[in-house]
Design a protein around this motif. Structure first.
Motif, PDB file in Angstrom:
ATOM      1  N   VAL A   1       1.065  -7.405  -5.719  1.00  0.00           N
ATOM      2  CA  VAL A   1       1.657  -8.605  -4.764  1.00  0.00           C
ATOM      3  C   VAL A   1       2.673  -7.846  -3.970  1.00  0.00           C
ATOM      4  N   ILE A   2       2.361  -7.848  -2.440  1.00  0.00           N
ATOM      5  CA  ILE A   2       3.265  -7.442  -1.225  1.00  0.00           C
ATOM      6  C   ILE A   2       4.386  -8.465  -0.911  1.00  0.00           C
ATOM      7  N   MET A   3       5.456  -8.083  -1.205  1.00  0.00           N
ATOM      8  CA  MET A   3       6.471  -9.062  -0.710  1.00  0.00           C
ATOM      9  C   MET A   3       7.371  -8.230   0.205  1.00  0.00           C
ATOM     10  N   ALA A   4       7.429  -8.682   1.608  1.00  0.00           N
ATOM     11  CA  ALA A   4       8.044  -7.985   2.530  1.00  0.00           C
ATOM     12  C   ALA A   4       8.782  -8.957   3.760  1.00  0.00           C
ATOM     13  N   THR A   5       9.740  -8.219   4.431  1.00  0.00           N
ATOM     14  CA  THR A   5      10.390  -9.088   5.500  1.00  0.00           C
ATOM     15  C   THR A   5       9.483  -8.875   6.763  1.00  0.00           C
ATOM     16  N   ASP A   6       9.892  -9.948   7.673  1.00  0.00           N
ATOM     17  CA  ASP A   6       9.203 -10.014   8.862  1.00  0.00           C
ATOM     18  C   ASP A   6       8.991  -8.650   9.694  1.00  0.00           C
ATOM     19  N   GLY A   7       9.941  -7.804   9.470  1.00  0.00           N
ATOM     20  CA  GLY A   7       9.715  -6.552  10.068  1.00  0.00           C
ATOM     21  C   GLY A   7       8.529  -5.735   9.847  1.00  0.00           C
ATOM     22  N   LEU A   8       8.021  -5.906   8.447  1.00  0.00           N
ATOM     23  CA  LEU A   8       6.633  -5.263   8.206  1.00  0.00           C
ATOM     24  C   LEU A   8       5.524  -6.070   8.753  1.00  0.00           C
ATOM     25  N   TRP A   9       5.693  -7.531   8.671  1.00  0.00           N
ATOM     26  CA  TRP A   9       4.536  -8.411   9.121  1.00  0.00           C
ATOM     27  C   TRP A   9       4.193  -8.399  10.699  1.00  0.00           C
ATOM     28  N   ASP A  10       5.680  -8.085  11.478  1.00  0.00           N
ATOM     29  CA  ASP A  10       5.279  -7.822  12.805  1.00  0.00           C
ATOM     30  C   ASP A  10       4.387  -6.969  13.165  1.00  0.00           C
ATOM     31  N   CYS A  11       4.227  -6.001  12.200  1.00  0.00           N
ATOM     32  CA  CYS A  11       3.655  -4.720  12.566  1.00  0.00           C
ATOM     33  C   CYS A  11       2.380  -4.218  12.133  1.00  0.00           C
ATOM     34  N   VAL A  12       1.758  -5.352  11.072  1.00  0.00           N
ATOM     35  CA  VAL A  12       0.317  -5.251  10.382  1.00  0.00           C
ATOM     36  C   VAL A  12       0.149  -6.375  10.049  1.00  0.00           C
ATOM     37  N   THR A  13      -1.273  -6.763   9.746  1.00  0.00           N
ATOM     38  CA  THR A  13      -1.798  -7.723   8.957  1.00  0.00           C
ATOM     39  C   THR A  13      -1.727  -7.744   7.709  1.00  0.00           C
ATOM     40  N   SER A  14      -1.741  -8.895   7.053  1.00  0.00           N
ATOM     41  CA  SER A  14      -1.896  -9.169   5.437  1.00  0.00           C
ATOM     42  C   SER A  14      -3.137  -7.866   5.020  1.00  0.00           C
TER      43      SER A  14
ATOM     44  N   ALA B   1      -4.629  -5.553   6.752  1.00  0.00           N
ATOM     45  CA  ALA B   1      -4.341  -4.103   6.727  1.00  0.00           C
ATOM     46  C   ALA B   1      -3.344  -3.545   5.801  1.00  0.00           C
ATOM     47  N   ALA B   2      -2.387  -4.278   5.258  1.00  0.00           N
ATOM     48  CA  ALA B   2      -1.337  -3.920   4.212  1.00  0.00           C
ATOM     49  C   ALA B   2      -2.131  -3.940   3.148  1.00  0.00           C
ATOM     50  N   VAL B   3      -3.024  -4.750   2.591  1.00  0.00           N
ATOM     51  CA  VAL B   3      -3.852  -4.701   1.302  1.00  0.00           C
ATOM     52  C   VAL B   3      -4.612  -3.456   1.339  1.00  0.00           C
ATOM     53  N   GLU B   4      -5.353  -3.271   2.282  1.00  0.00           N
ATOM     54  CA  GLU B   4      -6.092  -2.153   2.422  1.00  0.00           C
ATOM     55  C   GLU B   4      -5.487  -0.842   2.210  1.00  0.00           C
ATOM     56  N   THR B   5      -4.272  -0.618   2.809  1.00  0.00           N
ATOM     57  CA  THR B   5      -3.226   0.443   2.750  1.00  0.00           C
ATOM     58  C   THR B   5      -2.924   0.588   1.293  1.00  0.00           C
ATOM     59  N   VAL B   6      -2.394  -0.336   0.565  1.00  0.00           N
ATOM     60  CA  VAL B   6      -1.949  -0.141  -0.749  1.00  0.00           C
ATOM     61  C   VAL B   6      -3.220   0.156  -1.681  1.00  0.00           C
TER      62      VAL B   6
ATOM     63  N   ALA C   1       5.088   1.131  -2.131  1.00  0.00           N
ATOM     64  CA  ALA C   1       5.824   0.553  -0.913  1.00  0.00           C
ATOM     65  C   ALA C   1       6.300   1.455   0.195  1.00  0.00           C
ATOM     66  N   GLU C   2       6.724   2.506  -0.394  1.00  0.00           N
ATOM     67  CA  GLU C   2       6.960   3.692   0.623  1.00  0.00           C
ATOM     68  C   GLU C   2       5.888   4.179   1.541  1.00  0.00           C
TER      69      GLU C   2
ATOM     70  N   ASP D   1      12.376  -3.998  13.717  1.00  0.00           N
ATOM     71  CA  ASP D   1      13.304  -4.743  13.000  1.00  0.00           C
ATOM     72  C   ASP D   1      13.511  -3.880  11.630  1.00  0.00           C
ATOM     73  N   ASP D   2      14.422  -4.552  10.689  1.00  0.00           N
ATOM     74  CA  ASP D   2      14.440  -4.053   9.444  1.00  0.00           C
ATOM     75  C   ASP D   2      13.516  -4.328   8.645  1.00  0.00           C
ATOM     76  N   VAL D   3      13.106  -3.369   7.586  1.00  0.00           N
ATOM     77  CA  VAL D   3      11.846  -3.591   6.644  1.00  0.00           C
ATOM     78  C   VAL D   3      12.199  -3.274   5.475  1.00  0.00           C
ATOM     79  N   THR D   4      12.039  -4.554   4.849  1.00  0.00           N
ATOM     80  CA  THR D   4      12.036  -4.708   2.989  1.00  0.00           C
ATOM     81  C   THR D   4      10.770  -4.913   2.475  1.00  0.00           C
ATOM     82  N   ILE D   5      10.151  -3.796   1.511  1.00  0.00           N
ATOM     83  CA  ILE D   5       9.085  -4.095   0.959  1.00  0.00           C
ATOM     84  C   ILE D   5       9.264  -4.129  -0.581  1.00  0.00           C
ATOM     85  N   VAL D   6       8.854  -5.367  -1.323  1.00  0.00           N
ATOM     86  CA  VAL D   6       8.838  -4.944  -2.581  1.00  0.00           C
ATOM     87  C   VAL D   6       7.138  -5.054  -3.013  1.00  0.00           C
ATOM     88  N   LEU D   7       6.829  -4.310  -3.692  1.00  0.00           N
ATOM     89  CA  LEU D   7       5.326  -4.234  -4.321  1.00  0.00           C
ATOM     90  C   LEU D   7       5.289  -4.318  -5.651  1.00  0.00           C
ATOM     91  N   LEU D   8       4.674  -5.274  -6.300  1.00  0.00           N
ATOM     92  CA  LEU D   8       4.660  -5.599  -7.771  1.00  0.00           C
ATOM     93  C   LEU D   8       3.119  -5.260  -8.080  1.00  0.00           C
TER      94      LEU D   8
END
Length: 171
Positions: A114-127, A129-134, A146-147, A161-168
């Motif tokens: 599960v990727i939980m993140a602030t809008d700072g991440l989602w303004d830069c990448v689609t869901s 693309a984030a899944v494929e990267t992980v 997450a890093e 923007d600020d970015v916070t990512i929690v990856l479970l």
């Protein structure tokens, strides 16, 4: 990929509807897909100035709060108190921002994440693309996914923007 959330910002029809229901007659609450034409977020922990009460005597107390917040802003910026009239001209029935989350339940599967993140991440990448990267990071044996995700995104586009990512990760 199973996307379980919807962006909760002023561009979302559901959020715009919520704001208009909570603030009837305030047609300037959402302007250009932004709260008062300024910020896109409608839910969050920050941006306290859109949560502050007006006070018993018009917006006098609100101006005091803004002045206090402005006193700790970074130097070199135009402070909120200097922009008060333009920023809060339509400020009538706060709070406009809320920290109340949208909640739900869903099934998690072994080996998933599960990727939980602030809008700072989602303004830069689609869901997607984030899944494929992980997934790529998992295949490479990356320890801090997450890093890794943030580093990969920053290599393409620097978040404004600020970015916070929690990856479970689900064992």
């Amino acid at each position: 990929m199973l996307q379980q959330t919807e962006d909760l910002n002023a561009k979302s029809p559901l959020e715009k509807e919520r704001l208009l229901l909570e603030h009837p007659g305030e047609d300037s609450v959402v302007v250009g897909g932004r709260l008062f034409g300024r910020i896109m977020s409608t839910r969050g922990f920050g941006d306290a100035y859109y949560k502050l009460p007006l006070g018993p005597i018009s917006n006098w107390q609100h101006k005091r709060y803004i002045s206090a917040l402005s006193s700790v802003e970074d130097s070199g910026k135009v402070t909120m108190s200097e922009q008060y009239t333009s920023m809060f001209h339509y400020y009538r029935t706060p709070p406009y921002l809320t920290a109340k989350p949208a909640v739900g339940t869903f099934q998690l599967w072994s080996g998933g994440f599960v990727i939980m993140a602030t809008d700072g991440l989602w303004d830069c990448v689609t869901s997607e693309a984030a899944v494929e990267t992980v997934r790529r990071g998992m295949l490479q044996g990356v320890q801090n996914l997450a890093e890794y995700l943030l580093d990969e995104v920053k290599a393409i586009k620097n978040p404004g923007d600020d970015v916070t990512i929690v990856l479970l990760q689900i064992p």
